[in-house]
Write a protein that holds these residues in place. Sequence first.
Motif, mmCIF file in Angstrom:
data_model
loop_
_atom_site.group_PDB
_atom_site.id
_atom_site.type_symbol
_atom_site.label_atom_id
_atom_site.label_comp_id
_atom_site.label_asym_id
_atom_site.label_seq_id
_atom_site.Cartn_x
_atom_site.Cartn_y
_atom_site.Cartn_z
ATOM 1 N N MET A 46 0.812 -1.215 0.000
ATOM 2 C CA MET A 46 0.000 0.000 0.000
ATOM 3 C C MET A 46 0.845 1.264 0.000
ATOM 4 S SD MET A 46 -3.214 -0.862 2.497
ATOM 5 C CE MET A 46 -3.466 0.906 2.669
ATOM 6 N N GLN A 47 2.057 1.179 0.563
ATOM 7 C CA GLN A 47 2.905 2.369 0.627
ATOM 8 C C GLN A 47 3.307 2.858 -0.763
ATOM 9 O OE1 GLN A 47 3.719 -0.674 1.416
ATOM 10 N NE2 GLN A 47 5.833 -1.201 0.916
ATOM 11 N N TYR A 48 3.236 1.981 -1.750
ATOM 12 C CA TYR A 48 3.666 2.362 -3.091
ATOM 13 C C TYR A 48 2.620 3.183 -3.844
ATOM 14 C CZ TYR A 48 7.384 -0.984 -2.273
ATOM 15 O OH TYR A 48 8.454 -1.654 -1.748
ATOM 16 N N LEU A 49 1.390 3.251 -3.306
ATOM 17 C CA LEU A 49 0.388 4.091 -3.943
ATOM 18 C C LEU A 49 0.788 5.557 -3.877
ATOM 19 C CD1 LEU A 49 -2.435 4.019 -5.295
ATOM 20 C CD2 LEU A 49 -3.389 4.531 -3.052
ATOM 21 N N ASN A 50 1.650 5.893 -2.951
ATOM 22 C CA ASN A 50 2.073 7.280 -2.747
ATOM 23 C C ASN A 50 3.327 7.626 -3.531
ATOM 24 O OD1 ASN A 50 -0.035 7.528 -0.920
ATOM 25 N ND2 ASN A 50 1.214 6.745 0.745
ATOM 26 N N THR A 51 3.696 6.774 -4.479
ATOM 27 C CA THR A 51 4.880 7.019 -5.296
ATOM 28 C C THR A 51 4.471 7.071 -6.764
ATOM 29 O OG1 THR A 51 6.234 5.802 -3.720
ATOM 30 C CG2 THR A 51 7.187 6.209 -5.884
ATOM 31 N N PRO A 52 4.474 8.257 -7.398
ATOM 32 C CA PRO A 52 4.101 8.337 -8.814
ATOM 33 C C PRO A 52 5.187 7.723 -9.692
ATOM 34 C CG PRO A 52 4.851 10.465 -8.044
ATOM 35 C CD PRO A 52 4.825 9.571 -6.841
ATOM 36 N N SER A 53 5.215 6.400 -9.745
ATOM 37 C CA SER A 53 6.278 5.677 -10.435
ATOM 38 C C SER A 53 5.672 4.576 -11.288
ATOM 39 C CB SER A 53 7.244 5.074 -9.406
ATOM 40 O OG SER A 53 8.077 4.114 -9.998
ATOM 41 N N TYR A 54 6.337 4.223 -12.361
ATOM 42 C CA TYR A 54 5.892 3.141 -13.210
ATOM 43 C C TYR A 54 6.461 1.799 -12.764
ATOM 44 C CZ TYR A 54 3.904 6.394 -16.558
ATOM 45 O OH TYR A 54 3.144 7.363 -17.160
ATOM 46 N N SER A 55 7.247 1.775 -11.699
ATOM 47 C CA SER A 55 7.803 0.512 -11.230
ATOM 48 C C SER A 55 7.262 0.106 -9.859
ATOM 49 C CB SER A 55 9.335 0.602 -11.159
ATOM 50 O OG SER A 55 9.723 1.655 -10.289
ATOM 51 N N ASP A 56 6.693 1.036 -9.082
ATOM 52 C CA ASP A 56 6.133 0.723 -7.773
ATOM 53 C C ASP A 56 4.616 0.783 -7.829
ATOM 54 O OD1 ASP A 56 8.702 0.566 -6.700
ATOM 55 O OD2 ASP A 56 8.750 2.707 -6.269
ATOM 56 N N TYR A 57 3.958 -0.146 -7.139
ATOM 57 C CA TYR A 57 2.504 -0.179 -7.197
ATOM 58 C C TYR A 57 1.936 -0.951 -6.015
ATOM 59 C CZ TYR A 57 3.765 -4.682 -9.267
ATOM 60 O OH TYR A 57 4.320 -5.902 -9.503
ATOM 61 N N THR A 58 0.658 -0.705 -5.747
ATOM 62 C CA THR A 58 -0.114 -1.500 -4.797
ATOM 63 C C THR A 58 -0.805 -2.610 -5.565
ATOM 64 O OG1 THR A 58 -0.496 0.395 -3.352
ATOM 65 C CG2 THR A 58 -2.008 -1.461 -3.140
ATOM 66 N N HIS A 59 -0.797 -3.819 -5.007
ATOM 67 C CA HIS A 59 -1.419 -4.957 -5.693
ATOM 68 C C HIS A 59 -2.676 -5.391 -4.960
ATOM 69 C CE1 HIS A 59 -1.619 -8.452 -8.312
ATOM 70 N NE2 HIS A 59 -1.875 -9.188 -7.253
ATOM 71 N N PHE A 60 -3.745 -5.657 -5.730
ATOM 72 C CA PHE A 60 -5.001 -6.123 -5.160
ATOM 73 C C PHE A 60 -5.366 -7.477 -5.737
ATOM 74 C CE2 PHE A 60 -9.691 -6.455 -5.455
ATOM 75 C CZ PHE A 60 -9.960 -6.515 -4.096
ATOM 76 N N ASP A 61 -5.726 -8.426 -4.854
ATOM 77 C CA ASP A 61 -6.175 -9.753 -5.254
ATOM 78 C C ASP A 61 -7.554 -9.997 -4.679
ATOM 79 O OD1 ASP A 61 -4.351 -11.329 -6.866
ATOM 80 O OD2 ASP A 61 -2.933 -11.120 -5.216
ATOM 81 N N LEU A 62 -8.448 -10.550 -5.488
ATOM 82 C CA LEU A 62 -9.772 -10.935 -5.026
ATOM 83 C C LEU A 62 -10.057 -12.348 -5.505
ATOM 84 C CD1 LEU A 62 -12.454 -10.171 -3.651
ATOM 85 C CD2 LEU A 62 -13.277 -9.423 -5.873
ATOM 86 N N LEU A 63 -10.264 -13.265 -4.534
ATOM 87 C CA LEU A 63 -10.593 -14.641 -4.898
ATOM 88 C C LEU A 63 -12.016 -14.725 -5.392
ATOM 89 C CD1 LEU A 63 -9.984 -17.629 -5.024
ATOM 90 C CD2 LEU A 63 -10.529 -17.806 -2.603
ATOM 91 N N ALA A 64 -12.945 -14.118 -4.657
ATOM 92 C CA ALA A 64 -14.343 -14.070 -5.081
ATOM 93 C C ALA A 64 -15.069 -13.054 -4.238
ATOM 94 C CB ALA A 64 -15.018 -15.432 -4.936
ATOM 95 N N GLY A 65 -16.148 -12.507 -4.761
ATOM 96 C CA GLY A 65 -16.914 -11.535 -3.985
ATOM 97 C C GLY A 65 -18.395 -11.732 -4.190
ATOM 98 N N ALA A 66 -19.173 -11.600 -3.132
ATOM 99 C CA ALA A 66 -20.621 -11.692 -3.234
ATOM 100 C C ALA A 66 -21.215 -10.720 -2.237
ATOM 101 C CB ALA A 66 -21.099 -13.114 -2.959
ATOM 102 N N GLY A 67 -21.844 -9.673 -2.725
ATOM 103 C CA GLY A 67 -22.442 -8.703 -1.836
ATOM 104 C C GLY A 67 -21.428 -7.946 -1.005
ATOM 105 N N CYS A 68 -20.224 -7.777 -1.516
ATOM 106 C CA CYS A 68 -19.200 -7.082 -0.733
ATOM 107 C C CYS A 68 -18.397 -6.158 -1.642
ATOM 108 C CB CYS A 68 -18.258 -8.076 -0.062
ATOM 109 S SG CYS A 68 -17.251 -9.003 -1.244
ATOM 110 N N SER A 69 -17.597 -5.301 -1.032
ATOM 111 C CA SER A 69 -16.726 -4.424 -1.795
ATOM 112 C C SER A 69 -15.454 -4.160 -1.002
ATOM 113 C CB SER A 69 -17.428 -3.092 -2.106
ATOM 114 O OG SER A 69 -17.713 -2.391 -0.916
ATOM 115 N N TYR A 70 -14.363 -3.979 -1.737
ATOM 116 C CA TYR A 70 -13.081 -3.600 -1.155
ATOM 117 C C TYR A 70 -12.701 -2.239 -1.711
ATOM 118 C CZ TYR A 70 -12.433 -8.433 0.379
ATOM 119 O OH TYR A 70 -12.585 -9.656 0.977
#
Length: 347
Positions: A46-70
Amino acid sequence: MKTRSLVIAALLLHLSSYAQNTTTANGTSTAGASSFVCLAGSFSGMQYLNTPSYSDYTHFDLLAGAGCSYWLHSTLNGTSAAGSYAGFHVRSSTVLSLLPGIKIETYLNGTRQESVPGADLVDILALGEGDLYFKTAKDFNEIRIVFGGLLNVAYSMDIFYGYGLGLAPTGNVLPLRLLQFEAKESAGGVQLNWTIDTDEAIRDMIVEASQDGNYFTSLQHLKPGKESQYRYTDLDKSGPFYRLQILTDKQRHYSTIIRTATGNPALSMTYNNPVKDRLLVTLSGCKGIHKLMLTHESGQQLFIGSVSLNSAISTESIDTRSFPRGLCILAVAGPDGQLYTRKLMLQ
C-alpha cells in the motif's frame, strides 16, 4: 501578432492546468472492506500508492466476492478543482472485463463528492496498463478506487497512483503497441511470436512464463534489433502461461497474458459433505497453485490456504472441529482464472 498572442495564451493556460495537478505522492493510504461474504480480498504494498512511479505499485487480489466491496483510499498532495480529471493509473490483463465491478470516488476532507461506476469511466489502456478516470464536477482532495459487485469473479490489479489532473491523461506515456503475441506448442517446445509497433527505443524484452498465471519467472532477455517481428522458442515448455515485459528508456510495459492451446485441463474437485471433524478437498486435472477459501454463511472466513497441484491428484485436509456449525461456501480459484464454488454443511 494576434495569432502569436493566442498561441502564447493557450500555452500559458496549458501550463497553468498542469501546475494544479495533484497526485497521491506523499499522501496517506487506507484500505478496507464492507462485506456480507467476502472471499480472500487483499491489498499488498500500500505504501507504493504514494509514489508516482511506473515501477512501484499496490497490488489487489480478489478470490471471489458476493455482496461485498473492497476499497483503497488515498489523500492527494493538494486540492483539485471541479473540472479536473480524477483517476488511477492501473495495470491488469483483464481490466476491461472488470470495469462493471469498479468505481472511482472523490472526497473533500472526508466527505464523498462523486462516485462514478466503471461503465462511465474513461479507459485508456495499452498492453493492460493505463488510466481509468472521469471529469469531476466538484473539488476534491482524496480519491478512492472500489472493487465490488462482481459475483463469483476472481481477479487482480496493480494500482500505481491516483491523481487529479488539469488535463485529461493520455494513458501509457510511450506510443508502444503490441500488434501480435501468440504461443504455439509443438513437440519441440513452445514457439512465441510477437510484433511491436513503437517510435521509442526498446532497451530490453523479457520473456516470462508461469504455471498458474499469477507468478511469472524470466526465461530469456532479448535485445531488440531493427526489425519489428520477434520469436522465441521455450524448449522446456515452462508455461502454460506466457507474457512479455518490454523496457524502454522511460517506462516498463507488460503484455497481456496468453496460454498455450494444450495447457492445463479443467479442474476436477471432490469433497465430503456433510462435514463433521475434517473437510477433505481432492483436486485433479488443472496443475498449478489453487487458492482455497471456506466461508461461513455469516460471512466469517474460516479457512484460507493454497494447494500446489503438481501431480495427477492432491488432497487438502482441513480440521473443522473449531469452526461454527452451519452452511458454508467452499471456493477454489484455479490457475486458469476460473472460480469454483460449492455449498457444504458443517455438522
